[in-house]
Scaffold this motif. Sequence first.
Motif, PDB file in Angstrom:
ATOM      1  N   ARG A   2     -54.921 -11.834  30.360  1.00 58.45           N
ATOM      2  CA  ARG A   2     -53.985 -12.901  30.025  1.00 58.45           C
ATOM      3  C   ARG A   2     -54.257 -13.311  28.570  1.00 58.45           C
ATOM      4  O   ARG A   2     -55.398 -13.623  28.224  1.00 58.45           O
ATOM      5  CB  ARG A   2     -54.258 -14.072  30.985  1.00 58.45           C
ATOM      6  CG  ARG A   2     -53.118 -15.043  31.189  1.00 58.45           C
ATOM      7  CD  ARG A   2     -52.121 -14.526  32.217  1.00 58.45           C
ATOM      8  NE  ARG A   2     -50.854 -15.235  32.010  1.00 58.45           N
ATOM      9  CZ  ARG A   2     -49.664 -14.760  32.373  1.00 58.45           C
ATOM     10  NH1 ARG A   2     -49.556 -13.595  32.983  1.00 58.45           N
ATOM     11  NH2 ARG A   2     -48.575 -15.445  32.129  1.00 58.45           N
ATOM     12  N   VAL A   3     -53.236 -13.305  27.714  1.00 63.15           N
ATOM     13  CA  VAL A   3     -53.474 -13.612  26.297  1.00 63.15           C
ATOM     14  C   VAL A   3     -52.461 -14.637  25.791  1.00 63.15           C
ATOM     15  O   VAL A   3     -51.362 -14.767  26.337  1.00 63.15           O
ATOM     16  CB  VAL A   3     -53.402 -12.334  25.415  1.00 63.15           C
ATOM     17  CG1 VAL A   3     -54.394 -11.291  25.896  1.00 63.15           C
ATOM     18  CG2 VAL A   3     -51.993 -11.752  25.392  1.00 63.15           C
ATOM     19  N   ASN A   4     -52.843 -15.342  24.738  1.00 59.88           N
ATOM     20  CA  ASN A   4     -51.945 -16.312  24.116  1.00 59.88           C
ATOM     21  C   ASN A   4     -50.856 -15.594  23.320  1.00 59.88           C
ATOM     22  O   ASN A   4     -51.100 -14.555  22.719  1.00 59.88           O
ATOM     23  CB  ASN A   4     -52.711 -17.232  23.166  1.00 59.88           C
ATOM     24  CG  ASN A   4     -53.652 -18.155  23.912  1.00 59.88           C
ATOM     25  OD1 ASN A   4     -53.543 -18.311  25.137  1.00 59.88           O
ATOM     26  ND2 ASN A   4     -54.585 -18.755  23.191  1.00 59.88           N
ATOM     27  N   ALA A   5     -49.671 -16.210  23.332  1.00 57.42           N
ATOM     28  CA  ALA A   5     -48.550 -15.619  22.609  1.00 57.42           C
ATOM     29  C   ALA A   5     -47.547 -16.710  22.269  1.00 57.42           C
ATOM     30  O   ALA A   5     -47.663 -17.851  22.744  1.00 57.42           O
ATOM     31  CB  ALA A   5     -47.889 -14.539  23.462  1.00 57.42           C
ATOM     32  N   TYR A   6     -46.566 -16.354  21.429  1.00 55.76           N
ATOM     33  CA  TYR A   6     -45.429 -17.220  21.139  1.00 55.76           C
ATOM     34  C   TYR A   6     -44.189 -16.483  21.589  1.00 55.76           C
ATOM     35  O   TYR A   6     -43.964 -15.339  21.187  1.00 55.76           O
ATOM     36  CB  TYR A   6     -45.349 -17.526  19.636  1.00 55.76           C
ATOM     37  CG  TYR A   6     -45.645 -18.963  19.299  1.00 55.76           C
ATOM     38  CD1 TYR A   6     -46.888 -19.518  19.575  1.00 55.76           C
ATOM     39  CD2 TYR A   6     -44.676 -19.766  18.694  1.00 55.76           C
ATOM     40  CE1 TYR A   6     -47.162 -20.842  19.248  1.00 55.76           C
ATOM     41  CE2 TYR A   6     -44.944 -21.086  18.362  1.00 55.76           C
ATOM     42  CZ  TYR A   6     -46.186 -21.615  18.652  1.00 55.76           C
ATOM     43  OH  TYR A   6     -46.463 -22.923  18.330  1.00 55.76           O
ATOM     44  N   ARG A  23     -51.483  -5.130  29.966  1.00 52.75           N
ATOM     45  CA  ARG A  23     -51.969  -4.192  30.980  1.00 52.75           C
ATOM     46  C   ARG A  23     -53.429  -3.820  30.728  1.00 52.75           C
ATOM     47  O   ARG A  23     -53.931  -3.937  29.605  1.00 52.75           O
ATOM     48  CB  ARG A  23     -51.095  -2.939  31.015  1.00 52.75           C
ATOM     49  CG  ARG A  23     -51.215  -2.032  29.803  1.00 52.75           C
ATOM     50  CD  ARG A  23     -50.553  -0.657  30.069  1.00 52.75           C
ATOM     51  NE  ARG A  23     -50.688   0.217  28.920  1.00 52.75           N
ATOM     52  CZ  ARG A  23     -49.701   0.506  28.066  1.00 52.75           C
ATOM     53  NH1 ARG A  23     -48.495  -0.003  28.231  1.00 52.75           N
ATOM     54  NH2 ARG A  23     -49.918   1.328  27.048  1.00 52.75           N
ATOM     55  N   ASP A  24     -54.088  -3.344  31.780  1.00 49.28           N
ATOM     56  CA  ASP A  24     -55.451  -2.846  31.645  1.00 49.28           C
ATOM     57  C   ASP A  24     -55.446  -1.647  30.696  1.00 49.28           C
ATOM     58  O   ASP A  24     -54.459  -0.915  30.624  1.00 49.28           O
ATOM     59  CB  ASP A  24     -55.999  -2.398  33.006  1.00 49.28           C
ATOM     60  CG  ASP A  24     -56.211  -3.583  33.945  1.00 49.28           C
ATOM     61  OD1 ASP A  24     -56.338  -4.720  33.439  1.00 49.28           O
ATOM     62  OD2 ASP A  24     -56.226  -3.372  35.181  1.00 49.28           O
ATOM     63  N   VAL A 133     -52.853  -6.726  21.945  1.00 47.83           N
ATOM     64  CA  VAL A 133     -51.824  -5.852  22.498  1.00 47.83           C
ATOM     65  C   VAL A 133     -52.498  -4.549  22.936  1.00 47.83           C
ATOM     66  O   VAL A 133     -53.486  -4.125  22.336  1.00 47.83           O
ATOM     67  CB  VAL A 133     -50.687  -5.603  21.475  1.00 47.83           C
ATOM     68  CG1 VAL A 133     -51.176  -4.857  20.236  1.00 47.83           C
ATOM     69  CG2 VAL A 133     -49.503  -4.891  22.116  1.00 47.83           C
ATOM     70  N   VAL A 134     -51.969  -3.946  24.008  1.00 48.06           N
ATOM     71  CA  VAL A 134     -52.461  -2.660  24.498  1.00 48.06           C
ATOM     72  C   VAL A 134     -51.375  -1.615  24.238  1.00 48.06           C
ATOM     73  O   VAL A 134     -50.232  -1.794  24.665  1.00 48.06           O
ATOM     74  CB  VAL A 134     -52.771  -2.709  26.009  1.00 48.06           C
ATOM     75  CG1 VAL A 134     -53.232  -1.336  26.512  1.00 48.06           C
ATOM     76  CG2 VAL A 134     -53.828  -3.775  26.300  1.00 48.06           C
TER      77      VAL A 134
END
Length: 346
Positions: A2-6, A23-24, A133-134
């Motif tokens: 889970r990551v911070n974003a706008y 994603r993993d 990002v992945v």
Amino acid sequence: MRVNAYAAPAAGRPLEPTTIERRDVGPDDVLIEIQYAGICHSDIHTVNGDWGPQPFPVVPGHEIVGVVAEVGSDVTTHRVGDRVGVGCMVNSCGECANCRNGDEQYCLRGMVPTYAGTDRDGSSTQGGYSTHVVVDADFVLRVPDGIDPSAAAPLLCAGITTYSPLRRWGAGPGKRVAVVGLGGLGHMAVKLAHAMGAEVTVLSQSLKKQEDGLRLGADHYFATGDPDTFAQLAGRFDLIVNTVSAPIDVDAHLSLLAVDGALVNVGAPAEPLSVNAMSLIGGRRTFAGSMIGGIGETQEMLGFCAEHGIGAEVEVIPVGQVNEAYERVLASDVRYRFVIDAATLR
Ligand SMILES: [Zn+2]
Ligand SMILES: [Zn+2]
């Protein structure tokens, strides 16, 4: 994770802080800790709904620079700690004729855009206004140390969008290149064409940015708002790169081309452009378009920029100013690219 974003929650609504799931890290993936994300006009078109319905919420951003934080077990091309970048696409089929030819952006099955697209696993892609990002390793570019990372971010879209047609249509010593519009794309086109050795002319609506244009590498600067310009420059250019996304008088611009010259569009106006066939026939001229560049060519462009000391002219902002920055981009009040400092998302 889970990551911070706008994200834009819906069409035309201001962007707001949120969290998204990345994603993993799979065997072929790279996890990037994002440092900078450029603001491209496409981001604004997309979240405003100018280009049709979108899978909201949308996290824009396809000019991404960061550092590799983790790599999948099968990744051999990138290592933890490397400075890397991601541009407008994060995947393609890899098998069609265009992919095999290094033109992944024209994948016959459709390339996967960095945001508002559908990735291999069926999830919506989310872009660079985020902390991490992945991305599939094949779509991760190496960013040479020689370029300041904030100035490198816009190269991933604005840089390659202008580099590719300049290369394809032979910008170089002895060639006269005109760039229509001195904005995010145009200022990169001027720098790149100058570094390639071409004689560069800016065609802008007015002479307001003339001093800037000459400083960035243009040899000449003309106002298209002045009717004398078209008479004075008739038949002059080998290549015109049109970077504006507003409609232009195509025939008038074609008249500026020498025999065998090309007018290449990289901006995308919403309305169709009209062209009189005689403007082409009467000079064996080409009316063309070009969209970003392949992964190999994007890597080549980054090397070229490092070698020639080229980065974008940027104004770095905290993410909290993104909505204001959008207003300023729409008002052409930016010299020449806003770049979000992703540290302000943490
Ligand atoms: Zn873009
Ligand atoms: Zn393909």
